[in-house]
Motif scaffolding. Structure first.
Motif, PDB file in Angstrom:
ATOM      1  N   SER A 173     -10.530   3.283   1.448  1.00 48.02           N
ATOM      2  CA  SER A 173     -10.208   4.719   1.449  1.00 48.02           C
ATOM      3  C   SER A 173      -8.921   5.017   0.681  1.00 48.02           C
ATOM      4  O   SER A 173      -8.825   6.069   0.042  1.00 48.02           O
ATOM      5  N   SER A 174      -7.936   4.123   0.713  1.00 52.76           N
ATOM      6  CA  SER A 174      -6.706   4.389  -0.052  1.00 52.76           C
ATOM      7  C   SER A 174      -6.998   4.352  -1.555  1.00 52.76           C
ATOM      8  O   SER A 174      -6.472   5.171  -2.319  1.00 52.76           O
ATOM      9  N   ILE A 175      -7.866   3.451  -1.986  1.00 51.24           N
ATOM     10  CA  ILE A 175      -8.258   3.403  -3.396  1.00 51.24           C
ATOM     11  C   ILE A 175      -9.078   4.645  -3.751  1.00 51.24           C
ATOM     12  O   ILE A 175      -8.837   5.296  -4.770  1.00 51.24           O
ATOM     13  N   ARG A 176     -10.038   5.003  -2.899  1.00 49.02           N
ATOM     14  CA  ARG A 176     -10.887   6.183  -3.139  1.00 49.02           C
ATOM     15  C   ARG A 176     -10.031   7.443  -3.255  1.00 49.02           C
ATOM     16  O   ARG A 176     -10.240   8.269  -4.138  1.00 49.02           O
ATOM     17  N   ASN A 177      -9.041   7.597  -2.360  1.00 52.05           N
ATOM     18  CA  ASN A 177      -8.181   8.787  -2.400  1.00 52.05           C
ATOM     19  C   ASN A 177      -7.402   8.886  -3.702  1.00 52.05           C
ATOM     20  O   ASN A 177      -7.233   9.981  -4.242  1.00 52.05           O
ATOM     21  N   ILE A 178      -6.942   7.764  -4.213  1.00 51.45           N
ATOM     22  CA  ILE A 178      -6.222   7.774  -5.492  1.00 51.45           C
ATOM     23  C   ILE A 178      -7.176   8.147  -6.621  1.00 51.45           C
ATOM     24  O   ILE A 178      -6.858   8.988  -7.466  1.00 51.45           O
ATOM     25  N   LEU A 179      -8.356   7.560  -6.630  1.00 49.55           N
ATOM     26  CA  LEU A 179      -9.323   7.834  -7.700  1.00 49.55           C
ATOM     27  C   LEU A 179      -9.807   9.280  -7.706  1.00 49.55           C
ATOM     28  O   LEU A 179     -10.213   9.796  -8.750  1.00 49.55           O
ATOM     29  N   ARG A 180      -9.749   9.944  -6.574  1.00 50.37           N
ATOM     30  CA  ARG A 180     -10.221  11.331  -6.465  1.00 50.37           C
ATOM     31  C   ARG A 180      -9.108  12.364  -6.577  1.00 50.37           C
ATOM     32  O   ARG A 180      -9.379  13.563  -6.584  1.00 50.37           O
ATOM     33  N   ASN A 181      -7.863  11.939  -6.663  1.00 47.83           N
ATOM     34  CA  ASN A 181      -6.727  12.863  -6.614  1.00 47.83           C
ATOM     35  C   ASN A 181      -6.376  13.365  -8.016  1.00 47.83           C
ATOM     36  O   ASN A 181      -5.817  12.641  -8.838  1.00 47.83           O
ATOM     37  N   GLU A 182      -6.692  14.619  -8.251  1.00 46.99           N
ATOM     38  CA  GLU A 182      -6.477  15.238  -9.559  1.00 46.99           C
ATOM     39  C   GLU A 182      -4.998  15.375  -9.916  1.00 46.99           C
ATOM     40  O   GLU A 182      -4.645  15.603 -11.075  1.00 46.99           O
ATOM     41  N   ILE A 183      -4.121  15.201  -8.967  1.00 45.36           N
ATOM     42  CA  ILE A 183      -2.675  15.332  -9.217  1.00 45.36           C
ATOM     43  C   ILE A 183      -2.219  14.354 -10.300  1.00 45.36           C
ATOM     44  O   ILE A 183      -1.267  14.623 -11.029  1.00 45.36           O
ATOM     45  N   TYR A 184      -2.937  13.220 -10.430  1.00 46.30           N
ATOM     46  CA  TYR A 184      -2.551  12.207 -11.412  1.00 46.30           C
ATOM     47  C   TYR A 184      -2.776  12.658 -12.858  1.00 46.30           C
ATOM     48  O   TYR A 184      -2.323  12.004 -13.780  1.00 46.30           O
ATOM     49  N   THR A 185      -3.434  13.798 -13.053  1.00 48.22           N
ATOM     50  CA  THR A 185      -3.653  14.334 -14.401  1.00 48.22           C
ATOM     51  C   THR A 185      -2.629  15.411 -14.759  1.00 48.22           C
ATOM     52  O   THR A 185      -2.766  16.073 -15.780  1.00 48.22           O
ATOM     53  N   GLY A 186      -1.628  15.603 -13.907  1.00 47.94           N
ATOM     54  CA  GLY A 186      -0.604  16.624 -14.158  1.00 47.94           C
ATOM     55  C   GLY A 186      -0.962  17.972 -13.567  1.00 47.94           C
ATOM     56  O   GLY A 186      -0.290  18.966 -13.827  1.00 47.94           O
ATOM     57  N   VAL A 187      -2.011  18.011 -12.765  1.00 44.73           N
ATOM     58  CA  VAL A 187      -2.473  19.247 -12.137  1.00 44.73           C
ATOM     59  C   VAL A 187      -1.991  19.272 -10.687  1.00 44.73           C
ATOM     60  O   VAL A 187      -2.198  18.309  -9.945  1.00 44.73           O
ATOM     61  N   MET A 188      -1.351  20.355 -10.289  1.00 50.78           N
ATOM     62  CA  MET A 188      -0.900  20.506  -8.899  1.00 50.78           C
ATOM     63  C   MET A 188      -2.060  21.079  -8.093  1.00 50.78           C
ATOM     64  O   MET A 188      -2.568  22.158  -8.408  1.00 50.78           O
ATOM     65  N   CYS A 221       0.852  -1.188   0.000  1.00 51.55           N
ATOM     66  CA  CYS A 221       0.000   0.000   0.000  1.00 51.55           C
ATOM     67  C   CYS A 221       0.895   1.248   0.000  1.00 51.55           C
ATOM     68  O   CYS A 221       2.104   1.148   0.241  1.00 51.55           O
ATOM     69  N   PRO A 222       0.337   2.424  -0.266  1.00 53.60           N
ATOM     70  CA  PRO A 222       1.171   3.628  -0.341  1.00 53.60           C
ATOM     71  C   PRO A 222       2.055   3.871   0.884  1.00 53.60           C
ATOM     72  O   PRO A 222       3.237   4.208   0.730  1.00 53.60           O
ATOM     73  N   SER A 223       1.541   3.655   2.067  1.00 50.75           N
ATOM     74  CA  SER A 223       2.347   3.880   3.277  1.00 50.75           C
ATOM     75  C   SER A 223       3.545   2.935   3.331  1.00 50.75           C
ATOM     76  O   SER A 223       4.668   3.353   3.613  1.00 50.75           O
ATOM     77  N   GLU A 224       3.280   1.673   3.064  1.00 47.69           N
ATOM     78  CA  GLU A 224       4.364   0.685   3.092  1.00 47.69           C
ATOM     79  C   GLU A 224       5.357   0.922   1.965  1.00 47.69           C
ATOM     80  O   GLU A 224       6.561   0.759   2.144  1.00 47.69           O
ATOM     81  N   TYR A 225       4.866   1.306   0.800  1.00 51.52           N
ATOM     82  CA  TYR A 225       5.747   1.582  -0.340  1.00 51.52           C
ATOM     83  C   TYR A 225       6.714   2.711   0.002  1.00 51.52           C
ATOM     84  O   TYR A 225       7.904   2.627  -0.275  1.00 51.52           O
ATOM     85  N   LYS A 226       6.199   3.769   0.629  1.00 53.88           N
ATOM     86  CA  LYS A 226       7.059   4.897   1.005  1.00 53.88           C
ATOM     87  C   LYS A 226       8.118   4.464   2.012  1.00 53.88           C
ATOM     88  O   LYS A 226       9.277   4.869   1.923  1.00 53.88           O
ATOM     89  N   LYS A 227       7.728   3.624   2.954  1.00 56.92           N
ATOM     90  CA  LYS A 227       8.706   3.105   3.920  1.00 56.92           C
ATOM     91  C   LYS A 227       9.767   2.266   3.216  1.00 56.92           C
ATOM     92  O   LYS A 227      10.951   2.348   3.532  1.00 56.92           O
ATOM     93  N   MET A 228       9.347   1.462   2.226  1.00 60.82           N
ATOM     94  CA  MET A 228      10.289   0.626   1.478  1.00 60.82           C
ATOM     95  C   MET A 228      11.273   1.480   0.676  1.00 60.82           C
ATOM     96  O   MET A 228      12.389   1.044   0.404  1.00 60.82           O
TER      97      MET A 228
END
Length: 185
Positions: A132-147, A105-112
């Protein structure tokens, strides 16, 4: 009598100086805080990333920590999440599949990755994907190149951040490479 009066006057003037110094010392941290906050807002409006940790799928550029670059292994997982969701799978099902495949998951990946990251929203014993981790990714506009920044505000000496209304967010398009195209998002 004269000695006592002079001593009293000296003591009173020293006390007043201490009071004045304390008053000015109280203004200094507030002034510095306002200047730091202003610098952060300027960087945000310029599309510079000012967070401590990049969103899952990105990392900070090694030469410019205010610039995001794609972290390809994590970005591939983000693409899969969007693809699975568009194929009709629900967020719980996506989380279950990623857990079955032992994808960190994102938390573990960052630790790795050696980052000193701690997710305050999850239990200490959980190291798996959740709804909630999946929902947060699906709702995060940052993935479209938008800050997207300035989504919350933390008052001085307060621990809990307050969410800001969307009209106060700082949104700057085309600041970094997109992982997901706009139509997919």
């Amino acid at each position: 009598d004269n000695v006592d009066k002079n001593y009293f006057d000296l003591d009173t003037s020293e006390d007043m100086m201490i009071d004045v110094k304390n008053m000015f010392n109280g203004f200094y941290p507030r002034d510095i805080s306002n200047k730091v906050r202003s610098t952060f807002r300027t960087k945000q409006h310029a599309g510079k990333f000012i967070g401590a940790f990049a969103s899952y799928g990105y990392k900070k550029d090694s030469t410019d920590h205010n610039q995001l670059v794609v972290d390809e292994p994590a970005a591939e997982v983000v693409r899969r999440i969007f693809s699975m969701y568009l194929s009709g799978l629900g967020q719980n099902t996506i989380a279950k599949r990623l857990n079955e495949e032992n994808i960190p998951c994102p938390s573990e990946y960052k630790k790795m990755q050696g980052l000193n990251y701690r997710n305050c929203n999850r239990l200490e014993s959980t190291a798996y994907w959740t709804y909630s981790s999946i929902r947060n990714i699906l709702r995060n506009e940052i993935y479209t190149g938008v800050m997207v920044q300035n989504k919350s505000f933390r008052q001085i000496c307060k621990h809990k951040a307050m969410k800001l209304p969307k009209e106060e967010w700082i949104i700057v398009p085309d600041t970094h490479e997109a992982i997901i195209d706009r139509n997919t998002f």
